[in-house]
Design a protein around this motif. Structure first.
Motif, mmCIF file in Angstrom:
data_model
loop_
_atom_site.group_PDB
_atom_site.id
_atom_site.type_symbol
_atom_site.label_atom_id
_atom_site.label_comp_id
_atom_site.label_asym_id
_atom_site.label_seq_id
_atom_site.Cartn_x
_atom_site.Cartn_y
_atom_site.Cartn_z
ATOM 1 N N SER A 193 0.973 -1.200 0.115
ATOM 2 C CA SER A 193 -0.070 -0.038 -0.066
ATOM 3 C C SER A 193 0.845 1.382 -0.122
ATOM 4 O O SER A 193 0.742 2.092 -0.619
ATOM 5 N N TYR A 194 1.932 1.173 0.680
ATOM 6 C CA TYR A 194 2.530 2.393 0.984
ATOM 7 C C TYR A 194 3.504 2.514 -0.313
ATOM 8 O O TYR A 194 3.621 3.858 -1.312
ATOM 9 N N TYR A 195 4.050 1.580 -1.019
ATOM 10 C CA TYR A 195 4.982 1.474 -2.185
ATOM 11 C C TYR A 195 4.022 1.884 -3.493
ATOM 12 O O TYR A 195 4.594 2.854 -4.028
ATOM 13 N N ASN A 196 2.808 1.283 -3.473
ATOM 14 C CA ASN A 196 2.096 1.884 -4.806
ATOM 15 C C ASN A 196 1.093 2.969 -4.729
ATOM 16 O O ASN A 196 1.347 3.760 -5.625
ATOM 17 N N GLY A 197 1.134 3.434 -3.270
ATOM 18 C CA GLY A 197 0.253 5.000 -3.221
ATOM 19 C C GLY A 197 1.226 6.193 -2.718
ATOM 20 O O GLY A 197 0.728 7.188 -2.998
ATOM 21 N N THR A 198 2.246 5.917 -2.083
ATOM 22 C CA THR A 198 2.850 6.883 -1.600
ATOM 23 C C THR A 198 4.323 7.033 -1.888
ATOM 24 O O THR A 198 4.833 8.199 -2.043
ATOM 25 N N ARG A 199 5.189 6.001 -1.951
ATOM 26 C CA ARG A 199 6.757 6.317 -2.082
ATOM 27 C C ARG A 199 6.854 6.720 -3.496
ATOM 28 O O ARG A 199 6.638 6.188 -4.578
ATOM 29 N N PRO A 200 7.621 7.696 -3.549
ATOM 30 C CA PRO A 200 8.113 8.560 -4.565
ATOM 31 C C PRO A 200 9.286 7.601 -5.380
ATOM 32 O O PRO A 200 10.190 7.275 -4.953
ATOM 33 N N HIS A 233 8.300 4.453 7.981
ATOM 34 C CA HIS A 233 8.239 5.309 7.035
ATOM 35 C C HIS A 233 7.157 6.312 7.358
ATOM 36 O O HIS A 233 6.319 6.162 8.247
ATOM 37 N N HIS A 234 7.102 7.220 6.482
ATOM 38 C CA HIS A 234 5.990 8.384 6.807
ATOM 39 C C HIS A 234 5.356 8.952 5.532
ATOM 40 O O HIS A 234 6.135 9.095 4.584
ATOM 41 N N GLN A 235 4.208 9.162 5.520
ATOM 42 C CA GLN A 235 3.511 9.809 4.483
ATOM 43 C C GLN A 235 3.156 11.235 5.010
ATOM 44 O O GLN A 235 2.664 11.403 6.027
ATOM 45 N N TYR A 236 3.620 12.331 4.075
ATOM 46 C CA TYR A 236 3.557 13.648 4.313
ATOM 47 C C TYR A 236 2.336 14.181 3.207
ATOM 48 O O TYR A 236 2.165 13.735 2.186
ATOM 49 N N ALA A 237 1.264 14.701 4.078
ATOM 50 C CA ALA A 237 -0.020 15.265 3.106
ATOM 51 C C ALA A 237 -0.263 16.754 3.659
ATOM 52 O O ALA A 237 -0.015 16.959 4.815
ATOM 53 N N ARG A 238 -0.757 17.199 2.715
ATOM 54 C CA ARG A 238 -1.580 18.624 3.125
ATOM 55 C C ARG A 238 -2.899 18.416 3.176
ATOM 56 O O ARG A 238 -3.591 17.842 2.529
ATOM 57 N N ILE A 239 -3.472 19.200 3.992
ATOM 58 C CA ILE A 239 -4.817 19.279 4.400
ATOM 59 C C ILE A 239 -5.393 20.606 4.443
ATOM 60 O O ILE A 239 -4.852 21.695 4.606
#
Length: 170
Positions: free
Chosen positions: A127-134, A164-170
């Motif tokens: 899920s992390y690799y496909n959706g978040t990891r650049p 790992h961490h996902q950084y997102a703007r809200i």
């Protein structure tokens, strides 16, 4: 498609099966077992692809686990089987590189307890690799493309227990 080995806390060896799409290097399927057989691998391939989304070809190594049952299943589905030359991991470089990333970024930092636990860890990593990891080869995008966020406050969300961490703007 490729197999890799992960030791558990009790020093049992579990085998992971990786199926990936070469287009955007997306992980399509993970399978985990203690004893990989040709029948199990054939069933995993059928579950990963289904009977509707059949790939044109399959690149794999010449591991002994891919037996006659697997080869017959691949042919019956209509996939062109392309085994690599013996002792030539560079011929399946995308899968080999992805397995190295899985080891470096995930499995080497986590103590695996059982098949169920490894399956959960690998699905979280998928899920992390496909959706978040650049990915540099995808112009710093993920395999599942996402829109650029330009405004808002930045939030940090831990993934895989803070590995790992996902950084997102809200």
């Amino acid at each position: 498609m490729d197999l890799f080995v992960v030791p558990t806390i009790s020093f049992r060896l579990l085998h992971g099966l990786l199926i990936m799409g070469h287009g955007r290097r997306q992980i399509l399927w993970f399978g985990v077992t203690a004893h990989p057989t040709a029948e199990w691998i054939a069933n995993q391939l059928t579950q990963a692809c289904g009977w509707e989304q059949i790939p044109r070809y399959l690149v794999r190594d010449r591991d002994g686990a891919y037996g006659e049952i697997f080869v017959r299943r691949v042919r019956s589905i209509g996939i062109r089987d392309r085994p690599t030359s013996p002792r030539s991991p560079w011929q399946n470089a995308y899968a080999e590189r992805l397995i190295g990333s899985i080891r470096r970024e995930c499995v080497d930092h986590i103590v695996v307890f059982s098949e169920r636990h490894l399956r959960h860890v690998l699905l979280s990593y998928m899920s992390y690799y496909n959706g978040t990891r650049p990915h540099l080869s995808l112009n710093k995008d993920a395999p599942m493309s996402r829109a650029a966020e330009t405004a808002g406050r930045i939030l940090c969300r831990p993934i895989l227990g803070g590995l790992h961490h996902q950084y997102a703007r809200i």
